[in-house]
Design an enzyme around this catalytic site. Structure first.
Site, PDB file in Angstrom:
ATOM      1  N   ASP A  26       0.201   2.037   0.456  1.00  0.00           N
ATOM      2  CA  ASP A  26       0.657   1.303  -0.737  1.00  0.00           C
ATOM      3  C   ASP A  26      -0.275   1.518  -1.939  1.00  0.00           C
ATOM      4  OD1 ASP A  26       1.731   0.194   1.681  1.00  0.00           O
ATOM      5  OD2 ASP A  26       2.354  -1.603   0.591  1.00  0.00           O
ATOM      6  N   GLU A  31       5.566   0.447  -3.451  1.00  0.00           N
ATOM      7  CA  GLU A  31       6.141  -0.889  -3.687  1.00  0.00           C
ATOM      8  C   GLU A  31       5.266  -1.774  -4.572  1.00  0.00           C
ATOM      9  OE1 GLU A  31       6.553  -3.751  -0.672  1.00  0.00           O
ATOM     10  OE2 GLU A  31       4.442  -3.770  -0.163  1.00  0.00           O
ATOM     11  N   ASN A  32       3.973  -1.424  -4.709  1.00  0.00           N
ATOM     12  CA  ASN A  32       3.068  -2.229  -5.541  1.00  0.00           C
ATOM     13  C   ASN A  32       2.510  -1.436  -6.724  1.00  0.00           C
ATOM     14  OD1 ASN A  32       2.181  -2.870  -2.357  1.00  0.00           O
ATOM     15  ND2 ASN A  32       2.790  -4.645  -3.563  1.00  0.00           N
ATOM     16  N   ASN A  92       9.155  -4.692   0.871  1.00  0.00           N
ATOM     17  CA  ASN A  92       9.735  -5.956   0.412  1.00  0.00           C
ATOM     18  C   ASN A  92       9.626  -6.143  -1.101  1.00  0.00           C
ATOM     19  OD1 ASN A  92       6.920  -6.113   1.348  1.00  0.00           O
ATOM     20  ND2 ASN A  92       6.983  -8.223   0.610  1.00  0.00           N
ATOM     21  N   HIS A  93       8.689  -5.438  -1.757  1.00  0.00           N
ATOM     22  CA  HIS A  93       8.556  -5.562  -3.220  1.00  0.00           C
ATOM     23  C   HIS A  93       9.372  -4.524  -3.991  1.00  0.00           C
ATOM     24  CE1 HIS A  93       5.540  -8.710  -3.192  1.00  0.00           C
ATOM     25  NE2 HIS A  93       4.853  -8.042  -2.283  1.00  0.00           N
ATOM     26  N   HIS A  97       7.544  -0.625   7.360  1.00  0.00           N
ATOM     27  CA  HIS A  97       6.922  -1.591   6.457  1.00  0.00           C
ATOM     28  C   HIS A  97       7.006  -2.969   7.099  1.00  0.00           C
ATOM     29  CE1 HIS A  97       5.414  -2.418   2.427  1.00  0.00           C
ATOM     30  NE2 HIS A  97       6.070  -3.567   2.499  1.00  0.00           N
TER      31      HIS A  97
HETATM   32 FE   LIG Z   1       2.424  -3.441  -0.257  1.00  0.00          FE
HETATM   33 FE   LIG Z   2       5.075  -5.070   1.391  1.00  0.00          FE
END
Ligand SMILES: [Fe+2]
Ligand SMILES: [Fe+2]
Length: 270
Positions: free
Chosen positions: A8, A39-40, A67-68, A153
């Site tokens: 990530d 995702e981040n 999830n992001h 993930h």
């Molecule tokens: Fe993450």
């Molecule tokens: Fe995540």
């Protein structure tokens, strides 16, 4: 095939260390394909068109997420037209985007990348094992693809490890993301799949999983939220997993990569 999977990427420090180190890394490890979890990447939350373009420009071939993935709503304007950007495939039918893609590596061979998300201590989603099973059945290793990478993930190490064994002998690499902390269990499973529970993050590790430590500490010690989480802004460590496949597409070796920042360095032999 020589594949690098980057954990990530968290905000500007994560993007900076990738931009600074990946060109040399590509050369040194003679990489055929580079994957990163984004995702981040945009301020710690989601990714934007501009951020994704920057990451492609510094040598990443494909981005996964978690999830992001939808934290920056503008992703909805381009995810359906960008086959180099995945979101977990076990979201409900009709969710924009895709969970897998086949691409051509620099050596001309085909690589299938599958992005799935766990359900333990996370939002309820479709069964990630059934999802990955369907993807592997549709495109078996050695037939539909010369290499297969699964980004699992998930929060729970157990669920990630179970996915490793579930895919053992059928994928080149199963690697976890989301924990943001690299695990020390890189191994080749009994039937030939490379596995690491979490790839780690590209982040400043003087932080709480990449975020400036003040806000999380306040939340843990006083049960009070005084604002939004923001990425810690010190020098970041690039955390990744390097895998080399054999003629069957299974793993010949797996080695962790860590460059820069506070974590102990790790660099595979070329
Ligand atoms: Fe993450
Ligand atoms: Fe995540």
């Amino acid at each position: 095939m020589r594949i690098l999977f980057i954990g990530d990427i968290i905000g500007r420090p994560g993007r900076d260390v990738v931009a600074a180190e990946l060109p040399d890394l590509r050369e040194h490890l003679k990489l055929d394909f580079v994957i990163a979890n984004a995702e981040n990447a945009a301020g710690g939350f989601g990714t934007t068109r501009a951020v994704a373009n920057d990451l492609f420009a510094c040598g990443i071939d494909l981005l996964t997420s978690g999830n992001h993935w939808m934290d920056q709503r503008e992703i909805l304007t381009f995810i359906n037209n960008e086959d180099r950007l995945l979101r977990p495939g076990n979201y409900p039918k009709g969710t924009p985007g895709r969970g897998s893609a086949i691409h051509q590596a620099r050596d001309g061979r085909r690589i299938l990348v599958i992005n799935a998300m766990g359900r333990v201590f996370m939002d309820a989603l479709d069964d990630p094992f059934a999802y990955v099973e369907a993807e592997l059945a549709a495109c078996p290793l050695g037939e539909g693809a010369d290499a297969i990478v699964v980004d699992m993930h998930a929060e729970a190490t157990s669920e990630k490890m179970a996915m490793g064994h579930f895919c053992d002998g059928r994928a080149s690499l199963v690697v976890g993301t989301h924990s943001h902390v690299p695990t020390a269990d890189a191994q080749i499973l009994p039937h030939g799949t490379a596995y690491q529970t979490d790839a780690g993050a590209c982040a400043d590790f003087d932080s709480v999983i990449g975020m400036d430590k003040e806000e999380p500490l306040q939340r843990f010690t006083k049960k009070m939220s005084s604002g939004r989480m923001t990425p810690a802004l010190g020098p970041a460590t690039l955390c990744a997993v390097f895998v080399e496949t054999d003629a069957k597409g299974l793993a010949a070796r797996i080695e962790p990569v860590r460059i820069g920042g506070r974590l102990k360095p790790a660099m595979p032999q070329a």
